[in-house]
Design an enzyme around this catalytic site. Sequence first.
Site, PDB file in Angstrom:
ATOM      1  CB  CYS A  79     -28.515 -70.466  35.969  1.00  0.00           C
ATOM      2  SG  CYS A  79     -30.257 -70.969  36.112  1.00  0.00           S
ATOM      3  CG  HIS A 167     -29.730 -65.635  35.246  1.00  0.00           C
ATOM      4  ND1 HIS A 167     -28.988 -66.184  34.220  1.00  0.00           N
ATOM      5  CD2 HIS A 167     -30.689 -66.532  35.556  1.00  0.00           C
ATOM      6  CE1 HIS A 167     -29.494 -67.364  33.907  1.00  0.00           C
ATOM      7  NE2 HIS A 167     -30.519 -67.605  34.703  1.00  0.00           N
ATOM      8  CD  GLU A 169     -26.726 -63.511  33.362  1.00  0.00           C
ATOM      9  OE1 GLU A 169     -27.295 -64.483  32.845  1.00  0.00           O
ATOM     10  OE2 GLU A 169     -26.150 -63.572  34.475  1.00  0.00           O
ATOM     11  CB  SER A 221     -22.445 -50.461   3.928  1.00  0.00           C
ATOM     12  OG  SER A 221     -22.216 -50.130   5.291  1.00  0.00           O
ATOM     13  N   GLY A 222     -21.416 -47.239   4.001  1.00  0.00           N
ATOM     14  CA  GLY A 222     -21.851 -45.958   4.542  1.00  0.00           C
ATOM     15  C   GLY A 222     -22.244 -46.060   5.994  1.00  0.00           C
ATOM     16  N   GLY A 223     -22.306 -47.285   6.513  1.00  0.00           N
ATOM     17  CA  GLY A 223     -22.675 -47.506   7.903  1.00  0.00           C
ATOM     18  C   GLY A 223     -21.490 -47.424   8.842  1.00  0.00           C
ATOM     19  CB  SER A 226     -18.412 -50.869   6.185  1.00  0.00           C
ATOM     20  OG  SER A 226     -19.187 -49.728   5.909  1.00  0.00           O
ATOM     21  CB  THR A 227     -17.376 -45.965   8.419  1.00  0.00           C
ATOM     22  OG1 THR A 227     -18.391 -45.811   7.427  1.00  0.00           O
ATOM     23  CG2 THR A 227     -16.550 -44.692   8.496  1.00  0.00           C
TER      24      THR A 227
END
Length: 509
Positions: A79, A167, A169, A221-223, A226-227
């Site tokens: 584009c 486009h 994509e 964080s438990g998420g 981070s795990t």
Amino acid sequence: MQHNVLILDFGSQYTQLIARRVRELNIFCEILPFNQIPEDLSSFKAVILSGSPYSVRSEDALHPDLSNIKGKLPLLAVCYGAQYLAHFNGGEVAPSNTREYGRANLAFIKEDEAFFADIPANSQVWMSHSDTIKTLPTNGVRLASTHDVENAAYRIDGEQTYAIQFHPEVFHSTDGTQLIKNFLVNIANVAQDFTPNAFVEETIADLKQKIGNDRVILGLSGGVDSTVAAVLLNKAIGDNLYCIFVNNGLLRKDEFQSVLDQYKGMGLNVKGVDASARFLGELAGIEEPEAKRKVIGKVFVDVFDDESKLVTDAKWLGQGTIYPDVIESVSVKGPSATIKSHHNVGGLPDYMKLQVVEPLRMLFKDEVRRVGASLGIDPELLGRHPFPGPGLSIRILGDITPEKVAILQEVDAIFINGLKEHGLYNDVWQAGAILLPVNSVGVMGDERTYEKVVALRAVQSTDGMTADWVHLPYEFLMEISNKIINRVKGVNRVVYDISSKPPATIEWE
């Protein structure tokens, strides 16, 4: 990480989608602003120019330095990029006389072109531009046209330079992924070797070399993010990783203890730190969303600074930063034009003598989950919804008080547990409740009430860059609303947010 493909961003809303399509081909890519092209391009096998809201004909047109790219590396211009190459290389770009937005079909495709291999005649593409290429650049060869756009695709003779007005994509370009594959795999000869297992192997090796025998402190964080970052670091440096899970007083109901329990048996060295009073004290009286984020980021740094002093010879701070965080924190016009700040992007203050290590910095959320699966992490943990770093502070509109946090925790627990009980949790990418800074009139029994309003939010997404609201069953919403109003003192009205991103964001602040 082998860079492989460089995507230069000119501010298009679709730039991240280009990266997604490239990654889906198991090819690693990196997005950089058009004016931050690396001097050393030796690790890149191909370059893609994104679209842009700007016009190449305007005074504020964005001008990349392509002197080390065009004619030297395989180049695909999309584009704005296609118009730029034409306009400044002997061609002509002019305002379009016809509407060139939305679905179109390729009425002409030049035969025996590798760029259009396995793409059928009349293939649907997606147009989104107000200018059009009237005359091709020097040595330009027309490759495709639509009914309204004569120069829908072209190449530069004698170069591996290709350009398209549409486009590839976006979902509406039905053979867009094939076109990108033709360019990257068949023309640029880029290897399709970016897999979760390959990422794990290379990242662990890099971490070992980078960190050596140094000690790393990581905030858990438990998420998911981070795990996965913790497990990668643990595999690289073992007992030299010290994980800290901070209770900022803004977690979900009972989450502090449940997260600590969750990490038992994973082989991670985790310490729980209850700093809830410290966070809530610093947030008292603050209403502006960005100010909340900055306060929470500062207190996090202060807490980690305190904890790092208890770990002898700690040299690094590990973070679960992922690619959307990085993308949203840097714009093509510079870091000032951002959507919001991210407390885990941008380094540390000078007084905190720790270096930052971010093993997931170049991954999208779904890629993090696939890497987690290859590491053998519990699928239930990997399936957890994303949760904002600032926690419930940005789901409480206005100032933060312990009473408001308690109300929202109860509401959130009813909503999330309800999604799980009804088998809807895995159909949702992220869900939560928002406490609004307004009261509404209600009737409970024979008494008039004037109490809080909460909004429920549930969205579908792949990586958080775009999102659609989830069409939860009316019966479910009715049940959850009744439970909230009957069980949570101080709430007498529940609404459901049906906005998508864009134009809204997933979070309200």
